[in-house]
Design a protein around this motif. Structure first.
Motif, mmCIF file in Angstrom:
data_model
loop_
_atom_site.group_PDB
_atom_site.id
_atom_site.type_symbol
_atom_site.label_atom_id
_atom_site.label_comp_id
_atom_site.label_asym_id
_atom_site.label_seq_id
_atom_site.Cartn_x
_atom_site.Cartn_y
_atom_site.Cartn_z
ATOM 1 N N PHE A 88 -1.037 17.893 -0.506
ATOM 2 C CA PHE A 88 -1.651 16.785 -1.250
ATOM 3 C C PHE A 88 -1.167 15.454 -0.683
ATOM 4 O O PHE A 88 -1.968 14.535 -0.435
ATOM 5 N N ASP A 89 0.140 15.342 -0.464
ATOM 6 C CA ASP A 89 0.712 14.111 0.076
ATOM 7 C C ASP A 89 0.151 13.799 1.464
ATOM 8 O O ASP A 89 -0.016 12.627 1.829
ATOM 9 N N TRP A 90 -0.120 14.836 2.247
ATOM 10 C CA TRP A 90 -0.691 14.651 3.585
ATOM 11 C C TRP A 90 -1.972 13.840 3.512
ATOM 12 O O TRP A 90 -2.223 12.965 4.349
ATOM 13 N N LEU A 91 -2.802 14.125 2.518
ATOM 14 C CA LEU A 91 -4.080 13.432 2.382
ATOM 15 C C LEU A 91 -3.906 11.959 2.041
ATOM 16 O O LEU A 91 -4.843 11.163 2.234
ATOM 17 N N PHE A 92 -2.737 11.584 1.545
ATOM 18 C CA PHE A 92 -2.542 10.205 1.091
ATOM 19 C C PHE A 92 -1.381 9.513 1.800
ATOM 20 O O PHE A 92 -0.743 8.636 1.224
ATOM 21 N N GLY A 93 -1.135 9.894 3.047
ATOM 22 C CA GLY A 93 -0.232 9.100 3.873
ATOM 23 C C GLY A 93 0.984 9.789 4.418
ATOM 24 O O GLY A 93 1.612 9.269 5.347
ATOM 25 N N CYS A 94 1.378 10.936 3.868
ATOM 26 C CA CYS A 94 2.556 11.629 4.381
ATOM 27 C C CYS A 94 2.126 12.535 5.530
ATOM 28 O O CYS A 94 2.089 13.757 5.428
ATOM 29 N N ASN A 95 1.786 11.893 6.629
ATOM 30 C CA ASN A 95 1.282 12.547 7.834
ATOM 31 C C ASN A 95 1.734 11.730 9.041
ATOM 32 O O ASN A 95 2.277 10.623 8.868
ATOM 33 N N PRO A 96 1.555 12.205 10.251
ATOM 34 C CA PRO A 96 2.083 11.466 11.414
ATOM 35 C C PRO A 96 1.591 10.031 11.542
ATOM 36 O O PRO A 96 2.300 9.179 12.092
ATOM 37 N N TRP A 97 0.386 9.729 11.040
ATOM 38 C CA TRP A 97 -0.199 8.398 11.203
ATOM 39 C C TRP A 97 0.147 7.463 10.053
ATOM 40 O O TRP A 97 -0.097 6.266 10.136
ATOM 41 N N GLY A 98 0.662 8.007 8.969
ATOM 42 C CA GLY A 98 1.034 7.180 7.825
ATOM 43 C C GLY A 98 -0.149 6.577 7.100
ATOM 44 O O GLY A 98 -0.010 5.561 6.420
ATOM 45 N N THR A 99 -1.319 7.203 7.184
ATOM 46 C CA THR A 99 -2.516 6.667 6.553
ATOM 47 C C THR A 99 -3.095 7.659 5.561
ATOM 48 O O THR A 99 -3.014 8.874 5.765
ATOM 49 N N ALA A 100 -3.680 7.134 4.492
ATOM 50 C CA ALA A 100 -4.436 7.982 3.570
ATOM 51 C C ALA A 100 -5.761 8.337 4.223
ATOM 52 O O ALA A 100 -6.250 7.636 5.122
ATOM 53 N N MET A 101 -6.373 9.405 3.771
ATOM 54 C CA MET A 101 -7.597 9.907 4.376
ATOM 55 C C MET A 101 -8.824 9.702 3.491
ATOM 56 O O MET A 101 -9.872 10.278 3.761
ATOM 57 N N VAL A 102 -8.690 8.896 2.454
ATOM 58 C CA VAL A 102 -9.788 8.629 1.524
ATOM 59 C C VAL A 102 -10.093 7.141 1.559
ATOM 60 O O VAL A 102 -9.185 6.312 1.372
ATOM 61 N N TYR A 103 -11.342 6.803 1.791
ATOM 62 C CA TYR A 103 -11.717 5.402 1.894
ATOM 63 C C TYR A 103 -11.397 4.667 0.584
ATOM 64 O O TYR A 103 -11.872 5.021 -0.487
ATOM 65 N N GLY A 104 -10.535 3.641 0.701
ATOM 66 C CA GLY A 104 -10.238 2.787 -0.445
ATOM 67 C C GLY A 104 -9.231 3.329 -1.431
ATOM 68 O O GLY A 104 -9.002 2.722 -2.483
ATOM 69 N N LEU A 105 -8.597 4.454 -1.131
ATOM 70 C CA LEU A 105 -7.644 5.050 -2.067
ATOM 71 C C LEU A 105 -6.363 5.428 -1.340
ATOM 72 O O LEU A 105 -6.388 6.285 -0.446
ATOM 73 N N PRO A 106 -5.241 4.753 -1.691
ATOM 74 C CA PRO A 106 -5.079 3.747 -2.740
ATOM 75 C C PRO A 106 -5.587 2.375 -2.298
ATOM 76 O O PRO A 106 -5.675 2.092 -1.098
ATOM 77 N N ALA A 107 -5.886 1.532 -3.271
ATOM 78 C CA ALA A 107 -6.530 0.254 -2.985
ATOM 79 C C ALA A 107 -5.689 -0.629 -2.074
ATOM 80 O O ALA A 107 -6.221 -1.329 -1.210
ATOM 81 N N ALA A 108 -4.376 -0.622 -2.250
ATOM 82 C CA ALA A 108 -3.506 -1.512 -1.470
ATOM 83 C C ALA A 108 -2.846 -0.799 -0.297
ATOM 84 O O ALA A 108 -1.956 -1.352 0.339
ATOM 85 N N GLY A 109 -3.274 0.406 0.001
ATOM 86 C CA GLY A 109 -2.619 1.178 1.042
ATOM 87 C C GLY A 109 -3.384 1.190 2.351
ATOM 88 O O GLY A 109 -4.450 0.580 2.495
ATOM 89 N N ASP A 110 -2.817 1.893 3.308
ATOM 90 C CA ASP A 110 -3.432 2.092 4.615
ATOM 91 C C ASP A 110 -4.454 3.218 4.469
ATOM 92 O O ASP A 110 -4.105 4.380 4.337
ATOM 93 N N THR A 111 -5.740 2.873 4.486
ATOM 94 C CA THR A 111 -6.808 3.862 4.335
ATOM 95 C C THR A 111 -7.847 3.609 5.419
ATOM 96 O O THR A 111 -7.830 2.567 6.082
ATOM 97 N N PRO A 112 -8.777 4.535 5.634
ATOM 98 C CA PRO A 112 -9.806 4.320 6.661
ATOM 99 C C PRO A 112 -10.566 3.017 6.444
ATOM 100 O O PRO A 112 -11.005 2.720 5.328
ATOM 101 N N GLN A 113 -10.713 2.257 7.531
ATOM 102 C CA GLN A 113 -11.439 0.991 7.484
ATOM 103 C C GLN A 113 -12.728 1.030 8.304
ATOM 104 O O GLN A 113 -13.648 0.260 8.049
ATOM 105 N N ASP A 114 -12.778 1.919 9.291
ATOM 106 C CA ASP A 114 -13.915 1.950 10.205
ATOM 107 C C ASP A 114 -14.433 3.374 10.347
ATOM 108 O O ASP A 114 -14.439 3.943 11.445
#
Length: 836
Positions: free
Chosen positions: A490-516
């Protein structure tokens, strides 16, 4: 841009703890080390682990600190550090476990000179996230698209491969586009529909009502997740218009012409705006260079059947609609029985298609749902047989698989047959689930991210499904063995991965999430695609061999890419950064499940048809419950006995009881003695048929009006709903729909614990064989205690009985309490027993 946001946060924090700008620069740019976390946050009681990684071969850290964001104080230090070696781009790594730190707040984790992003601990960190993911589902609608406020693909379509002449015109408009292209697949849509229905069935309390049926803003009295599920059901009904007609797909890869919004789709399939609709004939299909390897229809028909069956139960208050869905469920199942095998999707110009190779899982789920819908034992037998044919979803434990080869990515059918509580079936189903989880664990335990899911196309979808299977296994078994593995995924999907990014557009709002992401909405018009789950990382070997991938921007994650695995937040990478509809629907279920944990009943609570029927079995506590509707003759004696022993009882009365002037003194005396007073309906309605439990005898509107009247009567005695959150149904007879309605009303449905004859204390001799005397009732309680114990029991008695019963059991209450106390039981109110 993303790194700049992190710099602002950490600058503010480090300023608070008076570090110099030079130290700040060193902390934020350690050169080779990072701490990866779940950017959404952690619930206080959950497993909480961060991952420290370094691109240098250095010594593992021995400890880490948690620093409070507002004060700069170290509030927690730990040596719970589990070392690992190289992984992907990193030469060394370790897991930082802070599960025993449960204080809500905002923090940073510090290892040496390395700081994490902001760590949030709060029980409500996942609140409303499931509703957020529904935004993407609405945006994917074909037909009327509420995001664009315009319609598309309204002329679908013309038939191919069917028993009717090719190019026969049929209305199949509606449904969802599959991803960033505009193809529509019944296999993913039916699976998505089932997940949305199941999400509401299992977690109704987490969903809100902010949108209308058509997807536009505005309340309609129904949870938005049900509106979206119903959108799927309506389309599936069009795709299965007759018992021997079932369609599998709209359009094909000729769709991949270029970027445009769905409302501007100008791809011509030779019939103007009409698109081809592929009939499920169980044979290889493809109108161009490439063809599928289809062998049957069971895979797609089973998915239709399970969605229709669950839909019939969820929408049971609409009798004509529920009946239609029941009929379609049966006909779809029969369609699948005729042609065992897989109905893959049809390619055309490119070799990419959904290469599904399994079908018994689909028929298992369909049979399980048909059993719950009809009660027919043959369906349960068939479901168990299908389950044995594929006990483990084959990708689990594998290094790789073809695109959608083993789909759905987890088997809901095992959970549905486990719920029947047939001992052998339950044991087998849990064994199957555990074997799959363990296969992944054997791979995952070798790296710091606990990554055992293969990096194939749509790896994020597999990850979400794996966590769902973990959740379902834990829910049915109570086994905590895989909880850290599940949380890691679960954490992998939201930033606990090698890239440090969440995998859901806009979630969390203030986090590193897909932009393009790979989407015309964002790339052409900068429209957000809120809630969309992107495909996720793939093996470097897969990425290098895909057709037509070009990165459009410098790779901001370049230093985290490796030969093992890559992920790009770039429009040009359709393999890792394209959102999918079915993956997002699975995510809706997963987010609802994790959100529900914030206020979940302990796993030790036993439930039946959605009601809690027993508290914790590891504590010698139990509750005495008394119901009342017509009679109150026992209350003086009951109250006197309870007060004598210093015990608080739980009384559930109907509105008629509360409104009866003759009973007012009794109610007041119970309230003065501080017993629990609750609701038992207003008019003591029978909610569902005695022989066919799924058949409702009341509508939700009638149920709610009756319940409201019950609480209105209670207000006359100063009893507010917030102080009486438990509801005991009349006749102690209900079904899952009633449980859902109760939850929608903000209440918890309970019922008595079976196993004794205490609830028969209302019977009288004229009832013949149904009559049970007080001595027999008492002995049944003693026998049950001697055999299995009464821990967590909700023991039901009546506050009064028909005058024809002379042998009143409440006269033996004193003897019963003495006996239970001698056995060491602590007699408490129901709300104390259940923590409500």
């Amino acid at each position: 841009m993303k790194q700049k946001v992190l710099c602002v946060w950490c600058t503010c924090f480090l300023g608070l703890i008076l570090l110099s700008l030079h130290a700040l620069s060193q902390d934020l740019n350690p050169g080779s080390s990072w701490i990866r976390i779940n950017l959404m946050g952690y619930q206080p009681q959950s497993v909480k682990v961060a991952v420290w990684v370094s691109k240098e071969k250095k010594e593992q850290p021995e400890k880490f600190d948690i620093i409070e964001m507002g004060t700069g104080k170290v509030v927690y230090s730990s040596r719970n550090v589990k070392p690992f070696g190289a992984y992907g781009p990193f030469k060394t790594s370790c897991r930082l476990n802070f599960s025993d730190f449960k204080d809500a707040g905002r923090y940073f984790i510090k290892v040496g000179n390395t700081l994490s992003p902001e760590v949030i601990i709060n029980k409500n960190v996942y609140q409303h996230t499931a509703d957020f993911a529904l935004r993407y589902m609405r945006q994917q609608r074909s037909g009327f698209n509420p995001y664009l406020k315009d319609s598309c693909h309204t002329e679908d379509g013309y038939t191919m491969y069917g028993p009717m002449p090719d190019s026969t015109v049929i209305d199949v408009s509606g449904g969802w586009h599959d991803a960033s292209d505009y193809l529509q697949y019944a296999t993913t849509s039916a699976n998505a529909t089932y997940h949305l229905l199941a999400a509401y069935r299992d977690f109704p309390q987490v969903f809100s009502d902010q949108y209308q049926t058509n997807g536009l803003e505005g309340k309609n009295g129904r949870a938005d997740v049900l509106d979206e599920a119903n959108w799927g059901l309506q389309w599936l009904l069009k795709m299965h218009p007759k018992k021997d007609w079932l369609f599998n797909q709209i359009a094909d890869d000729r769709d991949h012409k270029g970027l445009r919004l769905p409302t501007k789709d100008d791809v011509d399939y030779g019939k103007g705006k009409k698109r081809p609709v592929y009939f499920a004939n169980g044979k290889p299909q493809g109108l161009g260079k490439y063809q599928s390897r289809a062998t049957g229809t069971a895979s797609i028909a089973g998915k239709f059947s399970s969605a229709f069956a669950l839909g019939s139960r969820i929408f049971s208050t609409d009798a004509p609609y529920a009946h239609l869905l029941q009929s379609k469920s049966k006909s779809a199942y029969a369609f699948g029985l005729k042609q065992p095998g897989v109905q893959q999707t049809a390619p055309n110009r490119a070799p990419y298609f959904y290469e599904e190779d399994n079908w018994t899982d689909d028929m298992e789920l369909a049979a399980a749902e048909l059993y719950q819908m009809t009660g027919g034992k043959k369906f349960l037998t068939q479901a168990a047989g299908y389950a044995a044919q594929e006990p483990v979803t084959p990708w689990m434990g594998a290094d790789t698989a073809r695109h959608y080869q083993w789909y759905p990515f987890h088997n809901f059918g095992h959970y549905e047959i486990a719920k029947t509580k047939d001992k052998l079936i339950l044991k087998n189903a849990l064994t199957y689930y555990k074997e799959g989880l363990d296969k992944v664990w054997q791979r995952a335990k070798q790296n710091a991210f606990y990554r055992g899911v293969p990096f194939i196309w749509c790896s994020n979808n597999l990850t979400a499904s794996f966590v769902i299977q973990s959740y379902l296994y834990h829910k049915e078994s109570g086994d905590n063995s895989y909880e850290e593995l599940a949380q890691a995924n679960f954490d992998w999907l939201f930033g606990c991965n090698p890239w440090g990014t969440a995998m859901v557009y806009g979630l969390p709002a203030a986090g590193d999430t897909p932009q393009d992401p790979h989407s015309a909405f964002t790339h052409l018009f900068k429209y957000p695609i809120d809630g969309g789950l992107v495909d996720g990382p793939v093996y470097g070997s897969i990425y290098k061999n895909l057709i037509g991938i070009t990165l459009y921007q410098p790779d901001e994650y370049a230093e985290f890419q490796s030969d093992l695995v890559v992920y790009h937040d770039d429009f040009g990478d359709y393999s890792t950064n394209e959102p999918t509809m079915d993956g997002t629907a699975s995510l809706v279920y997963l987010l609802a499940a994790y959100d529900s944990r914030a206020n979940a009943e302990p796993a030790q609570f036993q439930k039946d048809h959605g009601a809690i029927i027993r508290g914790k079995t590891n504590e010698k506590k139990m509750a005495l419950m008394f119901t009342g509707h017509e009679y109150a003759d026992g209350i003086p004696q009951i109250n006197k006995t309870l007060n004598k022993h210093g015990i608080k009882g739980s009384f559930f009365f109907t509105g008629d009881f509360y409104n009866n002037p003759q009973f007012n003194p009794f109610i007041k005396s119970l309230k003065t003695s501080n017993h629990y007073l609750g609701a038992h309906s207003n008019k003591h309605l029978l909610y569902c048929d005695w022989t066919k439990r799924d058949s409702l005898l009341v509508t939700k509107t009638a149920f709610q009006a009756d319940l409201d009247a019950n609480y209105d009567a209670m207000k006359r005695f100063g009893i507010e709903k917030k102080n009486a959150p438990l509801f005991l149904p009349p006749f102690e007879w209900y079904n899952e729909s009633v449980a859902t309605w109760t939850a929608d009303a903000g209440l918890t449905l309970i019922n008595y614990t079976p196993g004794t004859r205490s609830n028969a204390d209302y019977t009288y001799p004229e009832m013949g064989k149904r009559y049970v005397g007080s001595e027999e009732i008492y002995q049944s309680i003693v026998d049950r205690e001697a055999k299995e114990g009464l821990n967590g029991f909700l023991l039901l008695l009546h506050a009064g009985t028909d005058p024809r019963r002379v042998d009143k059991f409440y006269n033996k209450l004193d003897e019963l309490i003495i006996y239970l106390k001698k056995k060491g039981y602590n007699l408490v109110t129901v709300n104390d027993l259940l923590g409500k």
